[in-house]
Design a protein around this motif. Sequence first.
Motif, short mmCIF file in Angstrom:
data_model
loop_
_atom_site.label_atom_id
_atom_site.label_comp_id
_atom_site.label_asym_id
_atom_site.label_seq_id
_atom_site.Cartn_x
_atom_site.Cartn_y
_atom_site.Cartn_z
N VAL A 40 0.82 -0.99 0.00
CA VAL A 40 0.04 0.09 -0.15
C VAL A 40 0.65 1.56 0.03
O VAL A 40 0.70 2.04 -0.75
N ALA A 41 1.93 1.11 0.84
CA ALA A 41 2.93 2.30 0.80
C ALA A 41 3.37 2.53 -0.57
O ALA A 41 3.73 3.62 -0.90
N GLU A 42 3.72 1.63 -1.30
CA GLU A 42 4.56 1.70 -2.62
C GLU A 42 3.46 2.35 -3.44
O GLU A 42 3.67 2.97 -4.53
N LEU A 43 2.26 1.75 -3.31
CA LEU A 43 0.99 2.38 -4.13
C LEU A 43 0.87 3.70 -3.98
O LEU A 43 0.69 4.64 -5.04
N MET A 44 0.91 4.26 -2.72
CA MET A 44 0.75 5.64 -2.44
C MET A 44 1.95 6.59 -2.89
O MET A 44 1.63 7.52 -3.52
N ALA A 45 3.03 5.93 -2.98
CA ALA A 45 4.27 6.88 -3.47
C ALA A 45 4.06 6.96 -5.11
O ALA A 45 4.35 7.96 -5.69
N GLY A 46 3.74 5.68 -5.59
CA GLY A 46 3.45 5.68 -7.29
C GLY A 46 2.42 6.58 -7.54
O GLY A 46 2.64 7.51 -8.60
N GLU A 47 1.32 6.59 -6.90
CA GLU A 47 -0.06 7.35 -7.28
C GLU A 47 0.35 8.92 -7.36
O GLU A 47 -0.10 9.52 -7.86
N GLN A 48 1.29 9.24 -6.33
CA GLN A 48 1.16 10.65 -6.42
C GLN A 48 2.82 11.29 -6.76
O GLN A 48 3.14 12.23 -6.67
N SER A 49 3.31 10.40 -7.60
CA SER A 49 4.57 10.69 -8.35
C SER A 49 4.55 10.15 -9.82
O SER A 49 3.72 10.73 -10.57
N SER A 50 5.43 9.41 -10.14
CA SER A 50 5.66 8.71 -11.42
C SER A 50 4.73 7.72 -11.98
O SER A 50 4.89 7.31 -13.18
N PRO A 80 4.22 3.45 -21.23
CA PRO A 80 5.57 3.88 -21.84
C PRO A 80 5.90 5.23 -21.46
O PRO A 80 5.02 6.04 -20.98
N GLY A 81 7.37 5.32 -21.36
CA GLY A 81 7.80 6.55 -20.80
C GLY A 81 8.19 6.59 -19.34
O GLY A 81 8.84 7.45 -19.13
N GLU A 82 7.65 5.66 -18.54
CA GLU A 82 8.26 5.81 -17.35
C GLU A 82 9.35 4.73 -16.86
O GLU A 82 9.53 3.78 -16.67
N THR A 83 10.56 5.38 -17.28
CA THR A 83 11.77 4.94 -17.71
C THR A 83 12.52 4.83 -16.24
O THR A 83 12.22 5.54 -15.12
N ASP A 84 13.45 4.00 -16.09
CA ASP A 84 14.42 4.10 -15.11
C ASP A 84 14.77 5.53 -14.58
O ASP A 84 15.05 6.07 -13.44
#
Length: 427
Positions: free
Chosen positions: A27-37, A44-48
């Motif tokens: 859930v914490a990782e989901l939160m971080a992803g949702e509010q950033s990249s 496509p485009g979400e590169t390292d």
Amino acid sequence: MTDRTTHDTARTTATYRVETAEDVTKVAELMAGEQSSGTFVDVPGETDALRERHAARVESITEQETVAEPSLPGASSPSEGADSPYTRADVEISYPIENTGTSLPNLLTTVAGNLYELWPLSGIRLVDIALPEAFAAANPGPQFSVEGTRDLVGVHDRPLIGTIVKPNVGLTPAETADVVEAVVEAGVDFVKDDELIADPPYSPVHERVVAVMEVIDRHEAATGSRVMYACNITGTVDEMLERHDAVKDAGGNCVMVSLHSVGLAAVQTLRAEADLPIHGHRNGWGALSRCPQLGFNYEVWQKFWRLAGIDHLHVSGLRNKFTESDESVIRSAKAVQRPIAATDDVAMPVFSSGQWADQAPDTYEALGNCDLLYLAGGGILGHPDGPGAGVAHLKQGWEAAVRGIPLEEYAEDHEELGTALAFYGKR
């Protein structure tokens, strides 16, 4: 909880109290992803390289208690047979400042946006935030703060004692001036409009402020004492700028806005043009705070408004008529008086709601200072010997508090305080 100020110079770190039936780490990782990249699928485009530069990062997870029932509706349910259905945890997430710059509205969107709607969360509250120094450098903060406010009224050794114009609504400018005249003659340092009146047809700002300032100017000419009048100018951005100028042209010395009604960007625009202190009213705050598993802690919320430029911020009061605990009120007031980053951009906390001399010793002991506005309605107007005695008893109560003398002892040779203790103490 600690009130954090600065952290990583390139990242903003927010701490959330979450509740979930899912795996907390996921859930914490989901939160971080949702509010950033990120989003719910790879795109496509979400590169390292992009993630390295722009992704939010889970810094820590500290699990707390478990509960059997969800705090909020609509969230995912626990798997069948789970021993501990809903887990609460403190989750720290950091966000690159490059994602928001030093924009307060965009920072608010990042740390408190769609997170509140994520389906795995049956509870989420923003409880702390650590800001890079750049936010304080880029945003003006209060223009007058404590000392500037004190200078305008010439009171430096005690709280500013004030009241609110009552009835809240319905008074014409002339009738408002009559109410103000009564409390000004009683000896207040500060008087403000209620949040429910701004610029209605029966009492437009440009007429009301002229009528009120005539009273205040006469009082100053007769006594040498200046009173601050916080005129409510809440409206659209253009309306607030026009009303600010009307207050200034009439010789006024403070404007008031309802913060939730106008928003951060409007306050920032007003602050950029204002020549007067801005008194920030927090009406509607309960909607953001009353549920312990939803919303904001005040310590976080007030930072946004101080950076935007508010000089005075309401914090309720001890033994108030609302639901907020004394402990919460004091935490709020201390937060308002604590510098953000390395700057000295403190604001003045405003104590109100059921206040009279009784709360003065506890307030002073908890804060260790009297850099505050102390507003009383019934505590002034309800005094058996009239408003003058009401103001006097408040000043006497604070004198006793600062000198460390029990109120009952100080009341032995201060009649107004003695009468108040006998009257209000029975209620």
